[in-house]
Write a protein that holds these residues in place. Structure first.
Motif, PDB file in Angstrom:
ATOM      1  N   LYS A  66     -36.284 -28.105  79.355  1.00  0.00           N
ATOM      2  CA  LYS A  66     -35.167 -28.965  78.937  1.00  0.00           C
ATOM      3  C   LYS A  66     -35.659 -30.084  78.024  1.00  0.00           C
ATOM      4  CE  LYS A  66     -32.126 -28.349  82.923  1.00  0.00           C
ATOM      5  NZ  LYS A  66     -31.561 -29.007  84.120  1.00  0.00           N
ATOM      6  N   GLN A  67     -36.841 -30.640  78.326  1.00  0.00           N
ATOM      7  CA  GLN A  67     -37.416 -31.695  77.482  1.00  0.00           C
ATOM      8  C   GLN A  67     -37.977 -31.129  76.189  1.00  0.00           C
ATOM      9  OE1 GLN A  67     -40.274 -33.469  80.168  1.00  0.00           O
ATOM     10  NE2 GLN A  67     -38.835 -35.067  80.778  1.00  0.00           N
ATOM     11  N   LEU A  68     -38.608 -29.964  76.265  1.00  0.00           N
ATOM     12  CA  LEU A  68     -39.215 -29.348  75.102  1.00  0.00           C
ATOM     13  C   LEU A  68     -38.171 -28.955  74.063  1.00  0.00           C
ATOM     14  CD1 LEU A  68     -41.909 -28.264  73.891  1.00  0.00           C
ATOM     15  CD2 LEU A  68     -41.356 -26.074  74.986  1.00  0.00           C
ATOM     16  N   VAL A  69     -37.041 -28.429  74.536  1.00  0.00           N
ATOM     17  CA  VAL A  69     -35.978 -27.955  73.644  1.00  0.00           C
ATOM     18  C   VAL A  69     -34.666 -28.636  74.055  1.00  0.00           C
ATOM     19  CG1 VAL A  69     -34.852 -25.935  72.653  1.00  0.00           C
ATOM     20  CG2 VAL A  69     -37.179 -25.717  73.568  1.00  0.00           C
ATOM     21  N   PRO A  70     -34.448 -29.863  73.587  1.00  0.00           N
ATOM     22  CA  PRO A  70     -33.253 -30.603  74.006  1.00  0.00           C
ATOM     23  C   PRO A  70     -31.978 -30.034  73.392  1.00  0.00           C
ATOM     24  CG  PRO A  70     -34.456 -31.839  72.342  1.00  0.00           C
ATOM     25  CD  PRO A  70     -35.294 -30.626  72.669  1.00  0.00           C
ATOM     26  N   GLU A  71     -30.897 -30.182  74.112  1.00  0.00           N
ATOM     27  CA  GLU A  71     -29.596 -29.739  73.616  1.00  0.00           C
ATOM     28  C   GLU A  71     -29.043 -30.682  72.564  1.00  0.00           C
ATOM     29  OE1 GLU A  71     -26.954 -28.894  76.860  1.00  0.00           O
ATOM     30  OE2 GLU A  71     -28.427 -27.553  77.780  1.00  0.00           O
ATOM     31  N   SER A  72     -29.624 -31.842  72.434  1.00  0.00           N
ATOM     32  CA  SER A  72     -29.130 -32.831  71.474  1.00  0.00           C
ATOM     33  C   SER A  72     -29.726 -32.633  70.078  1.00  0.00           C
ATOM     34  CB  SER A  72     -29.475 -34.238  71.974  1.00  0.00           C
ATOM     35  OG  SER A  72     -30.886 -34.365  72.127  1.00  0.00           O
ATOM     36  N   GLY A  73     -30.459 -31.555  69.876  1.00  0.00           N
ATOM     37  CA  GLY A  73     -31.042 -31.288  68.561  1.00  0.00           C
ATOM     38  C   GLY A  73     -29.974 -31.012  67.517  1.00  0.00           C
ATOM     39  N   SER A  74     -30.358 -31.121  66.270  1.00  0.00           N
ATOM     40  CA  SER A  74     -29.399 -30.862  65.182  1.00  0.00           C
ATOM     41  C   SER A  74     -29.544 -29.404  64.744  1.00  0.00           C
ATOM     42  CB  SER A  74     -29.643 -31.825  64.017  1.00  0.00           C
ATOM     43  OG  SER A  74     -30.988 -31.735  63.596  1.00  0.00           O
ATOM     44  N   TYR A  75     -28.923 -28.504  65.505  1.00  0.00           N
ATOM     45  CA  TYR A  75     -29.007 -27.076  65.266  1.00  0.00           C
ATOM     46  C   TYR A  75     -27.816 -26.612  64.430  1.00  0.00           C
ATOM     47  CZ  TYR A  75     -32.061 -27.614  69.331  1.00  0.00           C
ATOM     48  OH  TYR A  75     -33.037 -28.027  70.204  1.00  0.00           O
ATOM     49  N   LEU A  76     -28.053 -25.689  63.526  1.00  0.00           N
ATOM     50  CA  LEU A  76     -26.968 -25.109  62.733  1.00  0.00           C
ATOM     51  C   LEU A  76     -26.097 -24.200  63.583  1.00  0.00           C
ATOM     52  CD1 LEU A  76     -28.864 -24.228  59.423  1.00  0.00           C
ATOM     53  CD2 LEU A  76     -27.397 -26.207  59.905  1.00  0.00           C
ATOM     54  N   GLU A  80     -21.287 -21.325  69.976  1.00  0.00           N
ATOM     55  CA  GLU A  80     -21.115 -20.975  71.390  1.00  0.00           C
ATOM     56  C   GLU A  80     -21.397 -22.138  72.332  1.00  0.00           C
ATOM     57  OE1 GLU A  80     -22.719 -17.041  72.502  1.00  0.00           O
ATOM     58  OE2 GLU A  80     -23.178 -16.839  70.367  1.00  0.00           O
ATOM     59  N   GLY A  81     -21.558 -23.334  71.798  1.00  0.00           N
ATOM     60  CA  GLY A  81     -21.776 -24.505  72.627  1.00  0.00           C
ATOM     61  C   GLY A  81     -23.150 -25.110  72.420  1.00  0.00           C
ATOM     62  N   PRO A  82     -23.334 -26.337  72.908  1.00  0.00           N
ATOM     63  CA  PRO A  82     -24.587 -27.062  72.653  1.00  0.00           C
ATOM     64  C   PRO A  82     -25.807 -26.483  73.376  1.00  0.00           C
ATOM     65  CG  PRO A  82     -23.174 -28.315  74.123  1.00  0.00           C
ATOM     66  CD  PRO A  82     -22.366 -27.141  73.649  1.00  0.00           C
ATOM     67  N   ASP A  83     -25.596 -25.633  74.369  1.00  0.00           N
ATOM     68  CA  ASP A  83     -26.744 -25.052  75.075  1.00  0.00           C
ATOM     69  C   ASP A  83     -27.182 -23.708  74.493  1.00  0.00           C
ATOM     70  OD1 ASP A  83     -24.523 -23.602  75.992  1.00  0.00           O
ATOM     71  OD2 ASP A  83     -25.369 -23.326  77.983  1.00  0.00           O
ATOM     72  N   ASP A  84     -26.432 -23.163  73.524  1.00  0.00           N
ATOM     73  CA  ASP A  84     -26.722 -21.808  73.050  1.00  0.00           C
ATOM     74  C   ASP A  84     -27.973 -21.736  72.184  1.00  0.00           C
ATOM     75  OD1 ASP A  84     -26.185 -19.024  72.896  1.00  0.00           O
ATOM     76  OD2 ASP A  84     -25.422 -19.341  70.872  1.00  0.00           O
ATOM     77  N   MET A  85     -28.081 -22.542  71.143  1.00  0.00           N
ATOM     78  CA  MET A  85     -29.271 -22.472  70.293  1.00  0.00           C
ATOM     79  C   MET A  85     -30.529 -22.875  71.056  1.00  0.00           C
ATOM     80  SD  MET A  85     -30.246 -21.356  67.499  1.00  0.00           S
ATOM     81  CE  MET A  85     -32.001 -21.125  67.297  1.00  0.00           C
ATOM     82  N   PRO A  86     -30.481 -23.920  71.891  1.00  0.00           N
ATOM     83  CA  PRO A  86     -31.662 -24.203  72.711  1.00  0.00           C
ATOM     84  C   PRO A  86     -32.050 -23.016  73.601  1.00  0.00           C
ATOM     85  CG  PRO A  86     -30.219 -26.099  72.709  1.00  0.00           C
ATOM     86  CD  PRO A  86     -29.472 -24.985  72.025  1.00  0.00           C
TER      87      PRO A  86
END
Length: 135
Positions: A66-76, A80-86
């Motif tokens: 969760k810390q390594l790949v935060p959901e608050s990143g600026s993903y394109l 499907e929601g903020p947890d999908d790209m992480p």
């Protein structure tokens, strides 16, 4: 070769031990010596071999990712929601398949090792896993 699929229902992020389900399939295969390949058919969950004695290990692993790949990143990719790209990134950092020796009709894993499905999404999912046993 012997092959079988099974499903696991998840209830959000975390690790679910699936060692027993895989051991049952190995037993059904009647293979004494060989290889067991476990493959998850998803891009937002993965597989791990990890300690199965202390639940703290599983909690620490989940918290680390969760810390390594935060959901608050600026993903394109966010449709499907903020947890999908992480979840996709966590999948890329872990494994979608595992190759495990079979010895004397059983998985030849260590005393403290278990096989885990690592769910990376918050929602409930039905995950499909394929197990292939090679003699």
């Amino acid at each position: 070769m012997f092959q079988k699929d099974f499903s696991i229902s998840t209830s959000g992020q975390g690790l679910i031990e699936i060692t027993n389900q895989i051991e049952e399939i190995v037993a059904q295969s009647s293979t004494d010596q060989g290889l067991c390949n476990v493959f998850i058919k998803h891009t937002s969950a993965s597989l791990l071999i990890q300690e199965n004695a202390s639940p703290d290990v599983l909690t620490d692993l989940n918290n680390f990712f969760k810390q390594l790949v935060p959901e608050s990143g600026s993903y394109l990719h966010s449709i499907e929601g903020p947890d999908d790209m992480p979840a996709h990134i966590k999948n890329a950092l872990t494994d979608t398949s595992l190759l495990i020796p079979v010895k004397n009709g059983r998985l030849d894993i260590g005393t403290w090792q278990g096989i885990f499905l690592f769910e990376h999404r918050h929602s409930k999912f039905k995950r499909e896993v394929n197990v292939s046993i090679f003699n």
